[in-house]
Write a protein that holds these residues in place. Structure first.
Motif, PDB file in Angstrom:
ATOM      1  N   LEU A 112       0.831  -1.206   0.000  1.00  0.00           N
ATOM      2  CA  LEU A 112       0.000   0.000   0.000  1.00  0.00           C
ATOM      3  C   LEU A 112       0.866   1.256   0.000  1.00  0.00           C
ATOM      4  CD1 LEU A 112      -2.707  -1.185   2.538  1.00  0.00           C
ATOM      5  CD2 LEU A 112      -3.029  -0.842   0.076  1.00  0.00           C
ATOM      6  N   GLY A 113       1.941   1.219   0.775  1.00  0.00           N
ATOM      7  CA  GLY A 113       2.853   2.357   0.803  1.00  0.00           C
ATOM      8  C   GLY A 113       3.549   2.562  -0.531  1.00  0.00           C
ATOM      9  N   ALA A 114       3.989   1.473  -1.148  1.00  0.00           N
ATOM     10  CA  ALA A 114       4.656   1.564  -2.450  1.00  0.00           C
ATOM     11  C   ALA A 114       3.720   2.135  -3.510  1.00  0.00           C
ATOM     12  CB  ALA A 114       5.173   0.194  -2.871  1.00  0.00           C
ATOM     13  N   ALA A 115       2.429   1.869  -3.345  1.00  0.00           N
ATOM     14  CA  ALA A 115       1.429   2.396  -4.284  1.00  0.00           C
ATOM     15  C   ALA A 115       1.018   3.831  -3.939  1.00  0.00           C
ATOM     16  CB  ALA A 115       0.207   1.484  -4.286  1.00  0.00           C
ATOM     17  N   GLY A 116       1.579   4.370  -2.852  1.00  0.00           N
ATOM     18  CA  GLY A 116       1.272   5.738  -2.460  1.00  0.00           C
ATOM     19  C   GLY A 116      -0.102   5.910  -1.843  1.00  0.00           C
ATOM     20  N   LEU A 117      -0.614   4.866  -1.206  1.00  0.00           N
ATOM     21  CA  LEU A 117      -1.987   4.884  -0.707  1.00  0.00           C
ATOM     22  C   LEU A 117      -2.128   5.082   0.797  1.00  0.00           C
ATOM     23  CD1 LEU A 117      -3.421   1.986  -2.870  1.00  0.00           C
ATOM     24  CD2 LEU A 117      -3.635   4.453  -3.250  1.00  0.00           C
ATOM     25  N   LEU A 118      -1.074   5.430   1.499  1.00  0.00           N
ATOM     26  CA  LEU A 118      -1.181   5.518   2.956  1.00  0.00           C
ATOM     27  C   LEU A 118      -1.287   6.936   3.504  1.00  0.00           C
ATOM     28  CD1 LEU A 118       1.265   2.698   4.080  1.00  0.00           C
ATOM     29  CD2 LEU A 118      -1.235   2.643   3.964  1.00  0.00           C
ATOM     30  N   GLY A 119      -0.947   7.938   2.758  1.00  0.00           N
ATOM     31  CA  GLY A 119      -0.967   9.297   3.305  1.00  0.00           C
ATOM     32  C   GLY A 119      -1.717  10.298   2.452  1.00  0.00           C
ATOM     33  N   LEU A 120      -2.638   9.820   1.624  1.00  0.00           N
ATOM     34  CA  LEU A 120      -3.373  10.728   0.752  1.00  0.00           C
ATOM     35  C   LEU A 120      -4.076  11.809   1.569  1.00  0.00           C
ATOM     36  CD1 LEU A 120      -5.001   8.049  -1.585  1.00  0.00           C
ATOM     37  CD2 LEU A 120      -2.993   9.446  -2.057  1.00  0.00           C
ATOM     38  N   GLY A 121      -3.933  13.063   1.150  1.00  0.00           N
ATOM     39  CA  GLY A 121      -4.607  14.169   1.802  1.00  0.00           C
ATOM     40  C   GLY A 121      -3.950  14.682   3.062  1.00  0.00           C
ATOM     41  N   ALA A 122      -2.862  14.082   3.489  1.00  0.00           N
ATOM     42  CA  ALA A 122      -2.255  14.488   4.762  1.00  0.00           C
ATOM     43  C   ALA A 122      -1.214  15.574   4.544  1.00  0.00           C
ATOM     44  CB  ALA A 122      -1.610  13.284   5.443  1.00  0.00           C
ATOM     45  N   PRO A 123      -1.165  16.529   5.431  1.00  0.00           N
ATOM     46  CA  PRO A 123      -2.130  16.829   6.493  1.00  0.00           C
ATOM     47  C   PRO A 123      -3.213  17.780   5.996  1.00  0.00           C
ATOM     48  CG  PRO A 123      -0.252  18.274   6.793  1.00  0.00           C
ATOM     49  CD  PRO A 123       0.029  17.397   5.571  1.00  0.00           C
ATOM     50  N   GLY A 124      -4.331  17.756   6.648  1.00  0.00           N
ATOM     51  CA  GLY A 124      -5.404  18.720   6.408  1.00  0.00           C
ATOM     52  C   GLY A 124      -5.901  18.793   4.980  1.00  0.00           C
ATOM     53  N   ASN A 125      -5.903  17.668   4.287  1.00  0.00           N
ATOM     54  CA  ASN A 125      -6.336  17.600   2.893  1.00  0.00           C
ATOM     55  C   ASN A 125      -5.534  18.550   2.001  1.00  0.00           C
ATOM     56  OD1 ASN A 125      -7.841  16.453   0.825  1.00  0.00           O
ATOM     57  ND2 ASN A 125      -9.454  17.981   0.990  1.00  0.00           N
ATOM     58  N   ILE A 126      -4.264  18.667   2.300  1.00  0.00           N
ATOM     59  CA  ILE A 126      -3.385  19.618   1.613  1.00  0.00           C
ATOM     60  C   ILE A 126      -3.362  19.406   0.094  1.00  0.00           C
ATOM     61  CG2 ILE A 126      -1.251  18.287   1.868  1.00  0.00           C
ATOM     62  CD1 ILE A 126       0.113  21.008   2.526  1.00  0.00           C
ATOM     63  N   ASP A 127      -3.458  18.178  -0.338  1.00  0.00           N
ATOM     64  CA  ASP A 127      -3.412  17.905  -1.777  1.00  0.00           C
ATOM     65  C   ASP A 127      -4.804  17.632  -2.365  1.00  0.00           C
ATOM     66  OD1 ASP A 127      -3.946  15.383  -0.763  1.00  0.00           O
ATOM     67  OD2 ASP A 127      -2.110  14.460  -1.491  1.00  0.00           O
ATOM     68  N   GLY A 128      -5.848  17.834  -1.575  1.00  0.00           N
ATOM     69  CA  GLY A 128      -7.211  17.626  -2.054  1.00  0.00           C
ATOM     70  C   GLY A 128      -7.585  16.171  -2.246  1.00  0.00           C
ATOM     71  N   ARG A 129      -6.780  15.255  -1.715  1.00  0.00           N
ATOM     72  CA  ARG A 129      -7.006  13.829  -1.963  1.00  0.00           C
ATOM     73  C   ARG A 129      -7.595  13.078  -0.771  1.00  0.00           C
ATOM     74  NH1 ARG A 129      -1.688  11.579  -4.561  1.00  0.00           N
ATOM     75  NH2 ARG A 129      -3.046   9.873  -5.093  1.00  0.00           N
TER      76      ARG A 129
END
Length: 86
Positions: free
Chosen positions: A25-42
């Motif tokens: 999951l980490g290799a796929a980039g799926l563990l920190g989406l939107g962190a912190p505070g929905n900074i990337d809108g994800r």
């Protein structure tokens, strides 16, 4: 998801831990989406990832949610230590 689904019973019996899925999951980039505070809108995408995983294995879904919240807290704290470990 197929791997998580395939190992759900093993986790339910206590013969393994949800941690086994985190490297992938980490290799796929799926563990920190939107962190912190929905900074990337994800953040909605992160919620969808947790929903899909939980549909296959509630134990793994819960652990992914808890991990995501820990990342949120660490990045929000923004201390030297917390940004290093997040």
């Amino acid at each position: 998801l197929a791997d998580i689904r395939a190992h759900a019973g093993v986790l339910d019996r206590g013969d393994d831990t949800a941690r086994r899925s985190f490297a992938g999951l980490g290799a796929a980039g799926l563990l920190g989406l939107g962190a912190p505070g929905n900074i990337d809108g994800r953040l909605p995408q992160m919620a969808q990832v947790i929903r899909m995983i939980s549909g296959e294995c509630m134990s793994t879904g819960f652990c992914v949610w808890a991990n995501r919240m820990a990342i949120e807290y660490l990045l929000t704290a923004a201390t030297e230590y917390s940004t290093t470990v997040a």
